[in-house]
Scaffold this motif. Structure first.
Motif, mmCIF file in Angstrom:
data_model
loop_
_atom_site.group_PDB
_atom_site.id
_atom_site.type_symbol
_atom_site.label_atom_id
_atom_site.label_comp_id
_atom_site.label_asym_id
_atom_site.label_seq_id
_atom_site.Cartn_x
_atom_site.Cartn_y
_atom_site.Cartn_z
ATOM 1 N N ALA A 13 -9.178 3.030 -0.927
ATOM 2 C CA ALA A 13 -8.231 1.950 -1.220
ATOM 3 C C ALA A 13 -6.802 2.380 -0.888
ATOM 4 O O ALA A 13 -6.001 1.583 -0.360
ATOM 5 N N THR A 14 -6.477 3.633 -1.153
ATOM 6 C CA THR A 14 -5.141 4.151 -0.819
ATOM 7 C C THR A 14 -4.878 4.056 0.673
ATOM 8 O O THR A 14 -3.809 3.594 1.117
ATOM 9 N N LEU A 15 -5.840 4.483 1.480
ATOM 10 C CA LEU A 15 -5.647 4.462 2.933
ATOM 11 C C LEU A 15 -5.501 3.035 3.446
ATOM 12 O O LEU A 15 -4.677 2.765 4.336
ATOM 13 N N LEU A 16 -6.282 2.107 2.898
ATOM 14 C CA LEU A 16 -6.145 0.701 3.313
ATOM 15 C C LEU A 16 -4.773 0.163 2.931
ATOM 16 O O LEU A 16 -4.108 -0.513 3.735
ATOM 17 N N LEU A 17 -4.336 0.433 1.719
ATOM 18 C CA LEU A 17 -3.037 -0.073 1.261
ATOM 19 C C LEU A 17 -1.890 0.557 2.035
ATOM 20 O O LEU A 17 -0.901 -0.120 2.365
ATOM 21 N N ARG A 18 -1.998 1.836 2.360
ATOM 22 C CA ARG A 18 -0.946 2.485 3.143
ATOM 23 C C ARG A 18 -0.868 1.885 4.549
ATOM 24 O O ARG A 18 0.234 1.743 5.101
ATOM 25 N N GLU A 19 -2.023 1.538 5.120
ATOM 26 C CA GLU A 19 -2.026 0.867 6.428
ATOM 27 C C GLU A 19 -1.278 -0.459 6.390
ATOM 28 O O GLU A 19 -0.682 -0.893 7.378
ATOM 29 N N MET A 20 -1.310 -1.098 5.209
ATOM 30 C CA MET A 20 -0.639 -2.389 5.039
ATOM 31 C C MET A 20 0.825 -2.222 4.640
ATOM 32 O O MET A 20 1.501 -3.203 4.342
ATOM 33 N N GLY A 21 1.303 -0.958 4.570
ATOM 34 C CA GLY A 21 2.700 -0.734 4.251
ATOM 35 C C GLY A 21 2.999 -0.529 2.784
ATOM 36 O O GLY A 21 4.174 -0.512 2.385
ATOM 37 N N ALA A 22 1.969 -0.367 1.948
ATOM 38 C CA ALA A 22 2.183 -0.179 0.512
ATOM 39 C C ALA A 22 2.720 1.217 0.229
ATOM 40 O O ALA A 22 2.595 2.136 1.052
ATOM 41 N N GLY A 23 3.299 1.384 -0.946
ATOM 42 C CA GLY A 23 3.826 2.678 -1.362
ATOM 43 C C GLY A 23 2.711 3.640 -1.738
ATOM 44 O O GLY A 23 1.520 3.323 -1.633
ATOM 45 N N PRO A 24 3.073 4.839 -2.201
ATOM 46 C CA PRO A 24 2.069 5.852 -2.521
ATOM 47 C C PRO A 24 1.246 5.479 -3.752
ATOM 48 O O PRO A 24 1.692 4.720 -4.604
ATOM 49 N N THR A 25 0.051 6.027 -3.807
ATOM 50 C CA THR A 25 -0.800 5.881 -4.985
ATOM 51 C C THR A 25 -0.405 6.909 -6.039
ATOM 52 O O THR A 25 -0.168 8.079 -5.710
ATOM 53 N N VAL A 26 -0.330 6.483 -7.283
ATOM 54 C CA VAL A 26 -0.079 7.396 -8.398
ATOM 55 C C VAL A 26 -1.371 7.509 -9.198
ATOM 56 O O VAL A 26 -1.902 6.500 -9.680
ATOM 57 N N ILE A 27 -1.882 8.737 -9.321
ATOM 58 C CA ILE A 27 -3.118 8.982 -10.066
ATOM 59 C C ILE A 27 -2.778 9.792 -11.314
ATOM 60 O O ILE A 27 -2.208 10.880 -11.224
ATOM 61 N N VAL A 28 -3.112 9.255 -12.468
ATOM 62 C CA VAL A 28 -2.945 9.979 -13.729
ATOM 63 C C VAL A 28 -4.256 10.695 -14.027
ATOM 64 O O VAL A 28 -5.287 10.054 -14.245
ATOM 65 N N CYS A 48 5.220 2.220 -6.196
ATOM 66 C CA CYS A 48 3.856 2.671 -5.927
ATOM 67 C C CYS A 48 3.005 1.530 -5.384
ATOM 68 O O CYS A 48 3.251 0.353 -5.659
ATOM 69 N N GLY A 49 2.010 1.910 -4.596
ATOM 70 C CA GLY A 49 1.126 0.903 -4.022
ATOM 71 C C GLY A 49 -0.137 0.696 -4.832
ATOM 72 O O GLY A 49 -0.775 -0.357 -4.741
ATOM 73 N N LEU A 50 -0.527 1.712 -5.620
ATOM 74 C CA LEU A 50 -1.739 1.646 -6.442
ATOM 75 C C LEU A 50 -1.577 2.624 -7.590
ATOM 76 O O LEU A 50 -1.143 3.760 -7.393
ATOM 77 N N LEU A 51 -1.925 2.180 -8.790
ATOM 78 C CA LEU A 51 -1.949 3.062 -9.954
ATOM 79 C C LEU A 51 -3.399 3.307 -10.346
ATOM 80 O O LEU A 51 -4.170 2.355 -10.512
ATOM 81 N N VAL A 52 -3.762 4.575 -10.474
ATOM 82 C CA VAL A 52 -5.118 4.954 -10.861
ATOM 83 C C VAL A 52 -5.066 5.729 -12.177
ATOM 84 O O VAL A 52 -4.291 6.686 -12.312
ATOM 85 N N VAL A 53 -5.859 5.316 -13.141
ATOM 86 C CA VAL A 53 -5.974 6.015 -14.423
ATOM 87 C C VAL A 53 -7.373 6.603 -14.492
ATOM 88 O O VAL A 53 -8.356 5.883 -14.698
ATOM 89 N N ASP A 54 -7.472 7.912 -14.255
ATOM 90 C CA ASP A 54 -8.781 8.565 -14.278
ATOM 91 C C ASP A 54 -9.114 8.996 -15.705
ATOM 92 O O ASP A 54 -8.218 9.255 -16.505
ATOM 93 N N GLU A 55 -10.421 9.075 -16.009
ATOM 94 C CA GLU A 55 -10.885 9.384 -17.368
ATOM 95 C C GLU A 55 -10.245 8.421 -18.363
ATOM 96 O O GLU A 55 -9.672 8.813 -19.386
#
Length: 705
Positions: free
Chosen positions: A67-82, A153-160
């Protein structure tokens, strides 16, 4: 017939997603499963929020990297993973780099790199930023970096993500800061929450928090089967610790691959790993006390097969990715959900992995200890808020001089109050906001009751004659749970309790070696002047390194000292087996002393005096005085939850009384029943040194941890 633009876009997006997946896993035949694509589509195409509850090994990281790579291709900002653990971050960065993703991390171990990383983010040179939940509450990061990340940010990920929920087995206050972050995200920023260990209650709670001000239906919840087809589960009950250790050594030696041995305490990891090395096995201890760099080396050693096993606490848990052929739990975790997570470390990348639980008599005592660290009662919370209101900004160490709570428990409480808006973390410590705050006693009681139910369910797992994997899946509310056909109850795993007499004797010999070093305190607690005590900095007149027969948590003599110090055990002379252990400790230690001073005890007065008198006869040196009780209104254990309060309490309660001034120039054996905080021995040693003692060597029966 031509496709509509929307259909064309989705088709193109999936083709691009498949290409990125192949780069990520390094295989030209890799394809996304439908449920993986559903999650990626929700994030990268529809810009929705999604909660993915899937078993370990399902491929949750593939979802957010693709999803990060697709969003970056579309010009989105970086993904933040917690991410909660450094082990997870290291694995994530290595996986990301394989797909050409530029990933960096900000955590407590690399603060010298924070400024260059911030610059790289601002310059668009970072695709993925991994941060620990603790960073979210760091004042500088929260006030200066986080708002910028939330806006760009282009995507926020909350792991665990189960850590967000009070109902999760591993709730963490720092994760509650994510609720604020979610509310601050601009419209259209997708959010992904992932976990492998969430029952229906936790899933609903996390989904509700994920929705924020939106409708709950706006959150896509993907919940899959939690079966782990490679795992063969079993429980083996053995009567003695020696039998369990002997069986463990034989089992590990016979396994074709490597694995993890989980223990409930740090002390047990050290003791078990030492025993297994004596048996010729290449194992290492791993816990929350292991230095960060050493953790990385140990994880790499396990992944690369340079060690047979890591003997670990739950610190080696979430997100650790390796091909392991076995997991053994020496002692039961306090909930089936926590146990499911730990056994999930095995069976990744292999068709067959054996998982064995060896319950111990002391498991419930250890559960009770960790339960005692729950959220404090209301009067202590109110006291903390009042102190901050009156004194202004205070560090955690300074707060300890006002509030009788341990450092960890005080920090945890303050984090909860911070998220609730009652206090705020600032440079230099904590300050009260003045915002009204309500103590939610009902919620804390519900959580406590839930924990008690989990413990009962764990005990039931030990005794069930039903399928074990089905039992665990039902605890996680998996609607597809069926008998696995692989566990000991289904007939797919046979575990023998047979161990050789030689192996049991070797284990007995190891456990029969009493003796634990008692390290002296080196620094006075901060801010003692607040309590009217003129002590600070390095301790002058320290004790020497001392000895104890055992830790309370030890596998060998630990059981004997636990029984001795139970509230139900009456005061009396030292039991004969412990007398013999003391003699063995002395023979190994060989302290050079010419006098004895005894620490008086309200609860165990007969015990400590008998110990001192026996040592006097054995060593042929006199008892010349005591660290005596001079204020019985200060109760035993007063202030024991934090250092500053304990120093104050011991200083009021006890004073050195000597028969004469004959201590001058002498080496003193300082005798006590047990060590909890170490401050009683420290203050007694200081007074002995001030009185002219050449050296002070503590000897006790037990240390608390």
């Amino acid at each position: 017939m031509t496709s509509s633009p929307a259909t064309f876009d989705r088709t193109a997006a999936r083709e691009s997603a498949e290409r990125h997946l192949r780069a990520l896993v390094g295989r030209d035949d890799a394809t996304l499963r439908e449920d993986q694509w559903s999650a990626i589509e929700a994030l990268a195409v529809d810009r929705r929020r999604a909660l993915v509850v899937q078993r370990t090994g399902w491929g949750k990281s593939a979802v957010y990297f693709v999803a990060t790579l697709l969003l970056r291709e579309m010009g989105a900002g970086p993904t933040v993973i917690v991410s909660p653990l450094l082990a997870l971050m290291r694995n994530q960065i290595a996986a990301a780099e394989r797909a050409g993703i530029r990933a960096v991390t900000i955590n407590s171990t690399n603060n010298d790199q924070w400024e260059p990383i911030h610059a790289a983010i601002n310059n668009g040179e970072v695709d993925v930023l991994l941060v620990s939940p603790e960073r979210l509450n760091n004042p500088g990061f929260r006030d200066e970096v986080l708002p910028r990340l939330a806006a760009t940010c282009g995507l926020l990920v909350v792991d665990e993500a189960h850590c967000i929920s009070d109902w999760g087995h591993d709730f963490r206050p720092d994760y509650r800061r994510i609720r604020t972050l979610l509310d601050e995200l601009p419209s259209g920023i997708p959010v992904l929450a992932t976990t492998a260990t969430a029952n229906a209650r936790v899933t609903g709670d996390v989904a509700e928090q994920l929705s924020g001000s939106r409708q709950l239906d706006d959150v896509l919840v993907l919940r899959g089967t939690l079966d782990r087809e490679s795992l063969r589960l079993g429980v083996l009950k053995m009567r003695t610790t020696e039998q369990r250790l002997a069986w463990l050594a034989d089992f590990v030696a016979a396994q074709p691959g490597n694995g993890i041995i989980y223990c409930l305490t740090v002390a047990a990891t050290q003791e078990v790993s030492a025993y297994l090395r004596d048996r010729g096995l290449e194992v290492r201890a791993y816990s929350g006390q292991t230095e960060a760099e050493e953790r990385g080396r140990l994880e790499a050693d396990l992944v690369e097969g340079r060690v047979k096993a890591l003997v670990a606490t739950s610190a080696l848990g979430m997100g650790f990715d390796a091909t392991l052929s076995f997991v053994v739990n020496l002692g039961a975790p306090s909930s089936p959900v926590a146990y499911y997570q730990q056994v999930g470390r095995a069976g990744r990348g292999t068709d067959d992995a054996t998982v064995v639980l060896l319950p111990q008599l002391e498991d419930r005592d250890i559960w009770a200890y960790f339960a005692s660290l729950a959220f404090p009662p209301e009067h202590q919370v109110r006291q903390t808020l009042a102190v901050l209101s009156e004194q202004g900004t205070l560090s955690t160490a300074a707060l300890e001089t006002y509030v009788d709570l341990s450092r960890n428990r005080l920090e945890t409480m303050l984090k909860v109050l911070d998220v609730d808006g009652a206090v705020r973390r600032v440079r230099g410590g904590w300050e009260a906001t003045g915002q009204e705050w309500a103590y939610d006693a009902e919620r804390y009681a519900r959580v406590t009751a839930a924990r008690e139910r989990e413990q009962a369910a764990m005990l039931a797992y030990l005794d069930t004659d039903r399928c074990r994997m089905r039992y665990l899946r039902e605890q996680l509310d998996d609607p597809e749970a069926v008998d696995c056909g692989r566990c000991d109850n289904c007939g797919g795993l046979t575990l023998s309790t047979d161990v050789s007499e030689a192996a049991v004797e070797a284990a007995h010999e190891r456990l029969s070696r009493p003796g634990v070093a008692v390290e002296p305190r080196k620094m006075w607690p901060t801010a003692l002047a607040t309590l009217g005590i003129d002590l600070k900095g390095k301790i002058k007149g320290q004790a020497e390194e001392g000895r104890a027969v055992a830790r309370m948590t030890d596998l060998g003599y630990g059981q004997q000292v636990r029984e001795l110090f139970r509230d139900s055990t009456p005061d009396g002379p030292v039991p004969v087996p412990l007398v013999q252990a003391v003699v063995q400790v002395l023979n190994d230690w060989r302290p050079r002393v010419d006098a004895i001073v005894v620490v008086e005890s309200t609860r165990r007065g007969v015990l400590t005096q008998d110990l001192a008198d026996g040592l006097s006869r054995y060593l042929r040196v006199p008892v010349i005085g005591s660290f005596a009780l001079v204020d019985v209104d200060v109760p035993p254990g007063a202030g024991a939850t934090n250092s500053a309060q304990r120093v104050s309490a011991v200083g009021r309660r006890s004073r050195l009384l000597l028969d004469d001034d004959s201590v001058s120039g002498r080496r003193v054996l300082l005798v006590d029943d047990q060590v909890n905080t170490g401050w009683t021995l420290t203050l007694a040693a200081q007074q002995l040194r001030d009185a002219g003692a050449e050296a002070v060597l503590p000897l006790v029966l037990a240390v608390q941890a």
